[in-house]
Design a protein around this motif. Structure first.
Motif, PDB file in Angstrom:
ATOM      1  N   PHE A 138       0.754  -1.246  -0.010  1.00  4.08           N
ATOM      2  CA  PHE A 138      -0.003   0.016  -0.147  1.00  4.08           C
ATOM      3  C   PHE A 138       0.857   1.429   0.155  1.00  4.08           C
ATOM      4  N   ALA A 139       2.129   1.295   0.519  1.00  2.00           N
ATOM      5  CA  ALA A 139       2.783   2.398   0.651  1.00  2.00           C
ATOM      6  C   ALA A 139       2.885   3.231  -0.571  1.00  2.00           C
ATOM      7  N   ASN A 140       2.397   4.580  -0.338  1.00  2.00           N
ATOM      8  CA  ASN A 140       2.433   5.473  -1.419  1.00  2.00           C
ATOM      9  C   ASN A 140       1.579   5.188  -2.665  1.00  2.00           C
ATOM     10  N   ALA A 141       0.537   4.325  -2.288  1.00  2.00           N
ATOM     11  CA  ALA A 141      -0.183   3.999  -3.710  1.00  2.00           C
ATOM     12  C   ALA A 141      -1.110   5.095  -4.182  1.00  2.00           C
ATOM     13  N   ASP A 142      -1.138   5.468  -5.498  1.00  2.00           N
ATOM     14  CA  ASP A 142      -2.292   6.178  -5.867  1.00  2.00           C
ATOM     15  C   ASP A 142      -3.501   5.733  -6.336  1.00  2.00           C
ATOM     16  N   ILE A 143      -3.497   4.373  -6.500  1.00  2.00           N
ATOM     17  CA  ILE A 143      -4.656   3.383  -6.869  1.00  2.00           C
ATOM     18  C   ILE A 143      -4.517   2.111  -6.191  1.00  2.00           C
ATOM     19  N   VAL A 144      -5.675   1.638  -5.458  1.00  2.00           N
ATOM     20  CA  VAL A 144      -5.725   0.515  -4.866  1.00  2.00           C
ATOM     21  C   VAL A 144      -6.867  -0.153  -5.487  1.00  2.00           C
ATOM     22  N   LEU A 145      -6.351  -1.469  -6.043  1.00  2.00           N
ATOM     23  CA  LEU A 145      -7.344  -2.665  -6.589  1.00  2.00           C
ATOM     24  C   LEU A 145      -7.685  -3.703  -5.751  1.00  2.00           C
ATOM     25  N   ALA A 146      -9.009  -3.682  -5.459  1.00  2.00           N
ATOM     26  CA  ALA A 146      -9.252  -4.891  -4.456  1.00  2.00           C
ATOM     27  C   ALA A 146     -10.618  -5.546  -4.854  1.00  2.00           C
ATOM     28  N   VAL A 147     -10.865  -6.755  -4.217  1.00  2.00           N
ATOM     29  CA  VAL A 147     -11.986  -7.402  -4.462  1.00  2.00           C
ATOM     30  C   VAL A 147     -13.177  -6.916  -3.371  1.00  2.00           C
ATOM     31  N   ARG A 148     -12.601  -7.170  -2.386  1.00  2.00           N
ATOM     32  CA  ARG A 148     -13.450  -6.526  -1.110  1.00  2.00           C
ATOM     33  C   ARG A 148     -13.011  -5.240  -0.544  1.00  2.00           C
ATOM     34  N   ARG A 149     -13.830  -4.525  -0.040  1.00  2.00           N
ATOM     35  CA  ARG A 149     -13.335  -3.238   0.701  1.00  2.00           C
ATOM     36  C   ARG A 149     -12.072  -3.462   1.766  1.00  2.00           C
ATOM     37  N   PRO A 150     -11.266  -2.686   1.338  1.00  2.00           N
ATOM     38  CA  PRO A 150      -9.973  -2.945   2.533  1.00  2.00           C
ATOM     39  C   PRO A 150     -10.416  -2.490   3.681  1.00  2.00           C
ATOM     40  N   GLN A 151      -9.883  -2.794   4.813  1.00  2.00           N
ATOM     41  CA  GLN A 151      -9.850  -2.303   6.028  1.00  2.00           C
ATOM     42  C   GLN A 151      -9.337  -0.934   6.307  1.00  2.00           C
ATOM     43  N   ALA A 152      -9.835  -0.137   6.965  1.00  2.00           N
ATOM     44  CA  ALA A 152      -9.409   1.316   7.072  1.00  2.00           C
ATOM     45  C   ALA A 152      -7.910   1.294   7.384  1.00  2.00           C
ATOM     46  N   ALA A 153      -7.725   0.597   8.727  1.00  2.00           N
ATOM     47  CA  ALA A 153      -6.385   0.418   9.137  1.00  2.00           C
ATOM     48  C   ALA A 153      -5.398   0.097   8.195  1.00  2.00           C
ATOM     49  N   ALA A 154      -5.735  -0.859   7.239  1.00  2.00           N
ATOM     50  CA  ALA A 154      -4.759  -1.127   6.130  1.00  2.00           C
ATOM     51  C   ALA A 154      -4.181  -0.114   5.377  1.00  2.00           C
TER      52      ALA A 154
ATOM     53  N   PRO B 150     -21.431  -1.368   0.992  1.00  3.32           N
ATOM     54  CA  PRO B 150     -21.724  -0.437   1.751  1.00  3.32           C
ATOM     55  C   PRO B 150     -23.253  -0.643   2.492  1.00  3.32           C
ATOM     56  N   TYR B 151     -24.228  -1.246   2.081  1.00  6.47           N
ATOM     57  CA  TYR B 151     -25.343  -1.104   2.934  1.00  6.47           C
ATOM     58  C   TYR B 151     -25.091  -1.976   4.170  1.00  6.47           C
ATOM     59  N   GLY B 152     -25.526  -1.417   5.271  1.00  6.46           N
ATOM     60  CA  GLY B 152     -25.388  -2.138   6.490  1.00  6.46           C
ATOM     61  C   GLY B 152     -24.068  -1.848   7.002  1.00  6.46           C
ATOM     62  N   ASN B 153     -23.005  -1.319   6.603  1.00  2.00           N
ATOM     63  CA  ASN B 153     -21.805  -1.134   6.817  1.00  2.00           C
ATOM     64  C   ASN B 153     -21.356   0.286   6.896  1.00  2.00           C
ATOM     65  N   GLU B 154     -22.354   1.030   7.449  1.00  2.00           N
ATOM     66  CA  GLU B 154     -22.095   2.660   7.319  1.00  2.00           C
ATOM     67  C   GLU B 154     -20.789   3.220   8.327  1.00  2.00           C
ATOM     68  N   ALA B 155     -20.510   2.230   9.483  1.00  3.64           N
ATOM     69  CA  ALA B 155     -19.576   2.515  10.054  1.00  3.64           C
ATOM     70  C   ALA B 155     -18.092   2.364   9.730  1.00  3.64           C
ATOM     71  N   ALA B 156     -18.043   1.302   8.737  1.00  2.17           N
ATOM     72  CA  ALA B 156     -16.856   0.904   7.989  1.00  2.17           C
ATOM     73  C   ALA B 156     -16.836   1.901   7.057  1.00  2.17           C
ATOM     74  N   LEU B 157     -17.785   2.383   6.371  1.00  8.16           N
ATOM     75  CA  LEU B 157     -17.483   3.770   5.365  1.00  8.16           C
ATOM     76  C   LEU B 157     -17.139   4.864   5.908  1.00  8.16           C
ATOM     77  N   THR B 158     -17.593   5.117   7.137  1.00  4.25           N
ATOM     78  CA  THR B 158     -17.001   6.376   7.889  1.00  4.25           C
ATOM     79  C   THR B 158     -15.552   6.252   8.068  1.00  4.25           C
ATOM     80  N   GLY B 159     -15.028   5.173   8.690  1.00  8.24           N
ATOM     81  CA  GLY B 159     -13.718   4.775   8.810  1.00  8.24           C
ATOM     82  C   GLY B 159     -12.781   4.692   7.509  1.00  8.24           C
ATOM     83  N   LEU B 160     -13.387   4.334   6.273  1.00  8.55           N
ATOM     84  CA  LEU B 160     -12.775   4.406   5.043  1.00  8.55           C
ATOM     85  C   LEU B 160     -12.480   6.051   4.695  1.00  8.55           C
ATOM     86  N   ALA B 161     -13.811   6.747   4.868  1.00 10.71           N
ATOM     87  CA  ALA B 161     -13.671   8.139   4.470  1.00 10.71           C
ATOM     88  C   ALA B 161     -12.374   8.961   5.350  1.00 10.71           C
TER      89      ALA B 161
END
Length: 383
Positions: A65-81, A97-108
């Motif tokens: 992930f270091a200094n990446a400009d674009i991250v490609l993933a299958v599933r939503r990466p964890q915010a900590a990662a 995203p539906y039902g995972n609003e807290a994870a979206l906030t962390g991602l933001a």
């Protein structure tokens, strides 16, 4: 311009978001691609194949992930990662995203621009980017294979010296992309196939594949579709008539495959416990909606459950991932087609056009906030 492809950390995920083919294409656009070691292992893609395509192999997620400009993933990466990702980087994945609003906030909070591929509009321009269609197609095919495996009998009619083997009867509930592929696959294998859907326009599609359409075709049914091609909610009276027809039909089936999903809502219940009890021992239900609560009342996520009357209910998770190599190939192509629109071909840099209809439809987070309209607070009505 640096692109990162991490190992998927979701327990059931076998797919990868890039392949050697798409890595070569990204490099051709001026990108440096870093793939985490082992990212393609479950899809049959060794690190050496990524290296041969020009990618760098990183030992850890942090290095990937270091200094990446674009991250490609299958599933939503964890915010900590994403701690090492450049602020303003584009993260492109299935975001659930539906039902995972807290994870979206962390991602933001990480400052990334997160794009939900499942929100890609179904327009001509975006057909090559439609992950829902590419993955549902495989799910419909695999559902028939899984159902046939659990059924334990031949599907086609066979005339032998020892006697005739009757053709299996397969019923498909829901005629979207997955349902149509399930019909086609079951027909190719020689089964007698019927299918149902609440949209009248699907009748012609079903019959064109050699299956029989099942519905209460009264006047209300003929008006059950909007101008945009979506299903209208039916009256309670119609729902009762259709349920009675379906129940009597299910009792005679060998394999039933359900595919009905509603975005942002639990899967509709199509098969009750009483319907399951009406089925013969050895018959099979394959529930493709089990991750959203299931179309069958008795389905259990991640299990093949055998009822007291001997009906097998197949609730495999991540069904496209059961064809990991093919699913990864199609998914990676979907991602490349979308991400390519964000790259300035002359400057070889990320250049997102925020006014692009594809960007507007898929953008979840930007500048530290969740920005998609589906996840904004509802305004209070004025007095």
């Amino acid at each position: 311009m640096r692109i990162a492809v991490p190992v998927e950390t979701e327990g059931q995920e076998t797919r990868v978001a890039a392949t050697p083919e798409t890595v070569k294409k990204f490099i051709g656009l001026g990108a440096d691609v870093t793939v985490q070691s082992g990212a393609g292992a479950a899809s049959g893609i060794p690190d050496a194949d990524f290296e041969a395509a020009g990618a760098k192999i990183a030992a850890t997620a942090q290095d990937t992930f270091a200094n990446a400009d674009i991250v490609l993933a299958v599933r939503r990466p964890q915010a900590a990662a994403l701690a090492g990702v450049a602020r303003g980087a584009a993260v492109v994945a299935t975001m659930d995203p539906y039902g995972n609003e807290a994870a979206l906030t962390g991602l933001a909070g990480t400052g990334v621009n997160a794009f939900a591929m499942e929100f890609m509009p179904r327009i001509t321009r975006a057909q090559s980017m439609d992950i829902l269609s590419s993955q549902a197609n495989l799910a419909g095919y695999r559902a028939v294979i899984d159902g046939a495996s659990e059924y334990g009998r031949a599907l086609p009619m066979m005339m032998t010296a020892a006697g005739t083997v009757p053709a299996a009867r397969i019923f498909i509930m829901g005629v979207g992309v997955a349902g149509l592929q399930a019909i086609a696959t079951a027909r190719r294998l020689g089964a007698i196939v019927t299918a149902t859907d609440v949209r009248p326009a699907t009748k012609e599609q079903v019959e064109s594949l050699g299956a029989k359409f099942l519905a209460v075709e009264d006047e209300e049914f003929q008006q059950a579709q909007t101008a945009g091609g979506y299903a209208k909610e039916m009256s309670k009276d119609y729902q009762a008539k259709q349920a009675a027809l379906t129940a009597s039909h299910i009792a005679k089936q060998d394999i039933v495959i359900t595919t009905a999903l509603i975005p942002g809502r639990p899967a509709p219940k199509l098969i009750s416990a009483d319907m399951v009890r009406s089925m013969r021992p050895g018959s099979v239900i394959v529930d493709l909606a089990v991750e959203r609560g299931g179309n069958c009342e008795l389905a259990r996520p991640g299990e093949v459950y055998v009822t007291d009357n001997g009906v097998k209910i197949v609730g495999h998770l991540n069904v496209p991932g059961r064809l990991a190599a093919t699913a990864s190939s199609l998914y990676a192509k979907n991602l490349f087609a979308f991400v390519e629109t964000m790259i300035d071909k002359e400057k070889k840099t990320v250049a997102i056009n925020w006014d692009d209809e594809l960007v507007k439809a898929t953008l979840l987070t930007r500048d530290g906030a969740v920005v998609h309209p589906n996840f904004q607070p509802k305004s209070e009505p004025t007095a």
